[in-house]
Design a protein around this motif. Structure first.
Motif, PDB file in Angstrom:
ATOM      1  N   ARG A  74       6.554  13.412   2.832  1.00 29.14           N
ATOM      2  CA  ARG A  74       5.461  14.133   3.469  1.00 29.14           C
ATOM      3  C   ARG A  74       4.129  13.834   2.776  1.00 29.14           C
ATOM      4  O   ARG A  74       3.110  13.557   3.428  1.00 29.14           O
ATOM      5  N   LYS A  75       4.138  13.869   1.454  1.00 32.33           N
ATOM      6  CA  LYS A  75       2.894  13.628   0.711  1.00 32.33           C
ATOM      7  C   LYS A  75       2.478  12.159   0.775  1.00 32.33           C
ATOM      8  O   LYS A  75       1.273  11.845   0.788  1.00 32.33           O
ATOM      9  N   THR A  76       3.451  11.249   0.820  1.00 29.82           N
ATOM     10  CA  THR A  76       3.124   9.828   0.954  1.00 29.82           C
ATOM     11  C   THR A  76       2.481   9.562   2.303  1.00 29.82           C
ATOM     12  O   THR A  76       1.473   8.852   2.401  1.00 29.82           O
ATOM     13  N   VAL A  77       3.067  10.134   3.354  1.00 24.65           N
ATOM     14  CA  VAL A  77       2.499   9.982   4.700  1.00 24.65           C
ATOM     15  C   VAL A  77       1.084  10.556   4.743  1.00 24.65           C
ATOM     16  O   VAL A  77       0.180   9.971   5.346  1.00 24.65           O
ATOM     17  N   ASP A  78       0.879  11.671   4.066  1.00 23.30           N
ATOM     18  CA  ASP A  78      -0.450  12.275   4.015  1.00 23.30           C
ATOM     19  C   ASP A  78      -1.430  11.346   3.302  1.00 23.30           C
ATOM     20  O   ASP A  78      -2.566  11.150   3.760  1.00 23.30           O
ATOM     21  N   SER A  79      -1.010  10.746   2.189  1.00 27.10           N
ATOM     22  CA  SER A  79      -1.869   9.815   1.445  1.00 27.10           C
ATOM     23  C   SER A  79      -2.158   8.564   2.260  1.00 27.10           C
ATOM     24  O   SER A  79      -3.295   8.066   2.273  1.00 27.10           O
ATOM     25  N   VAL A  80      -1.139   8.062   2.940  1.00 31.15           N
ATOM     26  CA  VAL A  80      -1.325   6.884   3.795  1.00 31.15           C
ATOM     27  C   VAL A  80      -2.326   7.196   4.907  1.00 31.15           C
ATOM     28  O   VAL A  80      -3.205   6.385   5.219  1.00 31.15           O
ATOM     29  N   SER A  81      -2.212   8.378   5.494  1.00 28.78           N
ATOM     30  CA  SER A  81      -3.119   8.778   6.577  1.00 28.78           C
ATOM     31  C   SER A  81      -4.557   8.848   6.079  1.00 28.78           C
ATOM     32  O   SER A  81      -5.489   8.395   6.754  1.00 28.78           O
ATOM     33  N   LYS A  82      -4.756   9.454   4.907  1.00 32.22           N
ATOM     34  CA  LYS A  82      -6.111   9.555   4.343  1.00 32.22           C
ATOM     35  C   LYS A  82      -6.683   8.173   4.028  1.00 32.22           C
ATOM     36  O   LYS A  82      -7.864   7.908   4.282  1.00 32.22           O
ATOM     37  N   SER A 135       0.825  -1.206   0.000  1.00 32.93           N
ATOM     38  CA  SER A 135       0.000   0.000   0.000  1.00 32.93           C
ATOM     39  C   SER A 135       0.858   1.255   0.000  1.00 32.93           C
ATOM     40  O   SER A 135       0.609   2.194  -0.777  1.00 32.93           O
ATOM     41  N   ILE A 136       1.866   1.299   0.882  1.00 33.66           N
ATOM     42  CA  ILE A 136       2.741   2.475   0.953  1.00 33.66           C
ATOM     43  C   ILE A 136       3.460   2.689  -0.371  1.00 33.66           C
ATOM     44  O   ILE A 136       3.581   3.819  -0.856  1.00 33.66           O
ATOM     45  N   THR A 137       3.914   1.599  -0.991  1.00 32.23           N
ATOM     46  CA  THR A 137       4.625   1.702  -2.270  1.00 32.23           C
ATOM     47  C   THR A 137       3.711   2.259  -3.360  1.00 32.23           C
ATOM     48  O   THR A 137       4.086   3.155  -4.117  1.00 32.23           O
ATOM     49  N   GLU A 138       2.483   1.731  -3.432  1.00 32.67           N
ATOM     50  CA  GLU A 138       1.535   2.201  -4.454  1.00 32.67           C
ATOM     51  C   GLU A 138       1.220   3.678  -4.276  1.00 32.67           C
ATOM     52  O   GLU A 138       1.175   4.441  -5.255  1.00 32.67           O
ATOM     53  N   LEU A 139       1.003   4.092  -3.038  1.00 33.70           N
ATOM     54  CA  LEU A 139       0.701   5.498  -2.773  1.00 33.70           C
ATOM     55  C   LEU A 139       1.913   6.388  -3.053  1.00 33.70           C
ATOM     56  O   LEU A 139       1.766   7.519  -3.539  1.00 33.70           O
ATOM     57  N   CYS A 140       3.095   5.889  -2.772  1.00 33.40           N
ATOM     58  CA  CYS A 140       4.326   6.635  -3.054  1.00 33.40           C
ATOM     59  C   CYS A 140       4.511   6.828  -4.556  1.00 33.40           C
ATOM     60  O   CYS A 140       4.931   7.895  -5.012  1.00 33.40           O
ATOM     61  N   PHE A 141       4.175   5.799  -5.331  1.00 31.09           N
ATOM     62  CA  PHE A 141       4.242   5.903  -6.792  1.00 31.09           C
ATOM     63  C   PHE A 141       3.313   7.011  -7.307  1.00 31.09           C
ATOM     64  O   PHE A 141       3.646   7.719  -8.266  1.00 31.09           O
ATOM     65  N   ASP A 142       2.150   7.144  -6.682  1.00 30.21           N
ATOM     66  CA  ASP A 142       1.130   8.075  -7.173  1.00 30.21           C
ATOM     67  C   ASP A 142       1.388   9.529  -6.774  1.00 30.21           C
ATOM     68  O   ASP A 142       0.814  10.443  -7.378  1.00 30.21           O
ATOM     69  N   VAL A 143       2.209   9.742  -5.754  1.00 28.61           N
ATOM     70  CA  VAL A 143       2.446  11.101  -5.265  1.00 28.61           C
ATOM     71  C   VAL A 143       3.052  11.975  -6.361  1.00 28.61           C
ATOM     72  O   VAL A 143       3.987  11.577  -7.054  1.00 28.61           O
ATOM     73  N   VAL A 144       2.482  13.172  -6.498  1.00 30.78           N
ATOM     74  CA  VAL A 144       3.000  14.131  -7.474  1.00 30.78           C
ATOM     75  C   VAL A 144       3.909  15.127  -6.750  1.00 30.78           C
ATOM     76  O   VAL A 144       3.466  15.876  -5.878  1.00 30.78           O
ATOM     77  N   LYS A 171      15.450  17.716  -0.763  1.00 31.91           N
ATOM     78  CA  LYS A 171      14.231  18.518  -0.767  1.00 31.91           C
ATOM     79  C   LYS A 171      13.080  17.761  -1.441  1.00 31.91           C
ATOM     80  O   LYS A 171      11.955  17.724  -0.914  1.00 31.91           O
ATOM     81  N   LEU A 172      13.364  17.125  -2.576  1.00 30.03           N
ATOM     82  CA  LEU A 172      12.332  16.380  -3.295  1.00 30.03           C
ATOM     83  C   LEU A 172      11.906  15.140  -2.503  1.00 30.03           C
ATOM     84  O   LEU A 172      10.729  14.772  -2.481  1.00 30.03           O
ATOM     85  N   LYS A 173      12.905  14.512  -1.865  1.00 36.14           N
ATOM     86  CA  LYS A 173      12.599  13.320  -1.083  1.00 36.14           C
ATOM     87  C   LYS A 173      11.718  13.674   0.123  1.00 36.14           C
ATOM     88  O   LYS A 173      10.788  12.948   0.467  1.00 36.14           O
ATOM     89  N   GLU A 174      12.006  14.808   0.768  1.00 32.61           N
ATOM     90  CA  GLU A 174      11.197  15.256   1.900  1.00 32.61           C
ATOM     91  C   GLU A 174       9.759  15.503   1.471  1.00 32.61           C
ATOM     92  O   GLU A 174       8.812  15.124   2.161  1.00 32.61           O
ATOM     93  N   GLU A 175       9.598  16.133   0.308  1.00 35.90           N
ATOM     94  CA  GLU A 175       8.247  16.377  -0.206  1.00 35.90           C
ATOM     95  C   GLU A 175       7.541  15.062  -0.498  1.00 35.90           C
ATOM     96  O   GLU A 175       6.347  14.896  -0.188  1.00 35.90           O
ATOM     97  N   LEU A 176       8.272  14.120  -1.095  1.00 38.07           N
ATOM     98  CA  LEU A 176       7.694  12.822  -1.424  1.00 38.07           C
ATOM     99  C   LEU A 176       7.246  12.086  -0.157  1.00 38.07           C
ATOM    100  O   LEU A 176       6.143  11.530  -0.116  1.00 38.07           O
TER     101      LEU A 176
END
Length: 365
Positions: free
Chosen positions: A212-220, A174-183, A205-210
């Motif tokens: 953060r957004k992955t964690v946000d997607s996982v949380s949702k 699940s985490i991998t799939e959501l990480c793939f989808d993060v823009v 910087k890009l990794k931090e954004e990735l």
């Protein structure tokens, strides 16, 4: 609705203020007019619907005679079993002999009718009692819904619900799939063109954004799974307790999963973020890279997703424990609020003074 300044209850998210406003207006409208139904379609699903059977008064050979206006309707009216309906035998004509007409109607139909469940009404009379019967049935039914929802909140199953949702949402897949989808704002995602990076600070910087957004997607996703399961449990229990279909549930309830999700998302995001351990542990690249990294590649993102997963896995039990406690508290407060609403509805029901029909007036003699 009970006051909830901290937004811990999800009562509003289940019932919806608009649904409650509609219900209150529906009750108030009975003071102005009562809708009578001679034929039923979907109306029979709605509590308090007034179903009428019309009869005519004739005066023949010095005798008052009651005639069916539409005999084809007779079987359906008298044999239809639905406690949500208010059944009324509507007497038409015979304005100078109302009591006698009621007596004749009673004597004609008493073999079919339990007059505790049917109401005799003459068209010359005010519809006050019919309106009160309808309002009573509507409010009683609404109270039953409220109590059923309260009793259906899965307080005893919260930990299992959270644990199952955590296992799905925090799995490596699940985490991998959501990480793939993060823009990533600067580069896109795995469906975008390759985006190569050789600067260590830019990559961090890009990794931090990735992350953060992955964690946000996982949380949702985790929040959505928990909300879905709680909703499914409530719906199933209501159907079991009240033996009704889902369509009727949604005439009263709104189940605003979006609002409920928003209410718990902050808590979930915070707990998942703590489980990940912040971003500093992930950001270790300095200087210029020997080989450029494609931040839109599946291979690089899979490595980042695996790092997130490893951190989350170590703290998964803490997430389950803390999140279960948080959700259980919200469910308990919601159950308390629903009891308050049910008590208020009971007070209103008690204020509706129904005049019982005295069938002794209509017996032979």
């Amino acid at each position: 609705m009970p006051e909830d300044p901290d937004r811990l209850s999800f009562t509003k998210d289940i019932f919806g203020e608009s649904k409650l406003t509609e219900f209150v207006e529906e009750i108030r409208s009975l003071a102005r007019n009562v809708v009578l139904y001679k034929y039923l379609r979907d109306e029979e699903k709605k509590p308090g619907t007034v179903y009428v059977y019309e009869v005519n008064v004739k005066y023949t050979a010095n005798q008052v005679v009651i005639e069916d206006k539409d005999a084809r309707q007779k079987l359906d009216f008298f044999q239809r079993k639905n406690q949500n309906l208010v059944k009324v035998i509507l007497i038409k004509g015979g304005f100078h002999m109302v009591l006698q007409a009621k007596k004749k109607a009673y004597q004609k139909y008493k073999q079919y009718v339990n007059f505790e469940r049917f109401y005799l009404h003459h068209e010359s009379e005010e519809y006050t009692e019919v309106a009160k019967l309808s309002a009573h049935r509507k409010v009683v039914s609404y109270k039953e819904f409220v109590e059923s929802v309260r009793d259906s909140i899965p307080l005893q199953h919260i930990e299992n619900i959270v644990k199952d949702a955590v296992n799905r949402a925090l799995s490596k897949e699940s985490i991998t799939e959501l990480c793939f989808d993060v823009v990533i704002q600067e580069s896109g995602n795995i469906n975008s063109n390759p985006y190569y990076c050789r600067s260590g600070s830019t990559l961090n910087k890009l990794k931090e954004e990735l992350i953060r957004k992955t964690v946000d997607s996982v949380s949702k996703y985790l929040g959505s799974e928990i909300c879905n399961e709680i909703q499914r449990h409530i719906e199933t229990e209501i159907q079991s307790r009240l033996s009704i279909d889902t369509d009727l549930i949604y005439t009263v309830l709104s189940f605003s999963k979006v609002l409920f999700l928003e209410a718990i998302l902050t808590a979930i995001s915070y707990m998942v973020f703590l489980a990940v351990g912040g971003f500093s542990a992930f950001l270790s690249v300095v200087g210029t890279l020997i080989f450029a990294v494609n931040v839109n590649s599946q291979s690089w993102r899979r490595d980042v997703a695996n790092e997130i997963y490893q951190q989350v896995y170590k703290n998964k039990e803490k997430v389950v424990t803390k999140l279960s406690s948080n959700i259980r508290t919200r469910c308990k407060i919601t159950a308390d609020h629903l009891k308050m609403i049910a008590d208020l509805l009971e007070e209103f029901i008690s204020s509706i003074h129904l005049n019982e029909q005295d069938t002794r007036l209509w017996e032979e003699g």
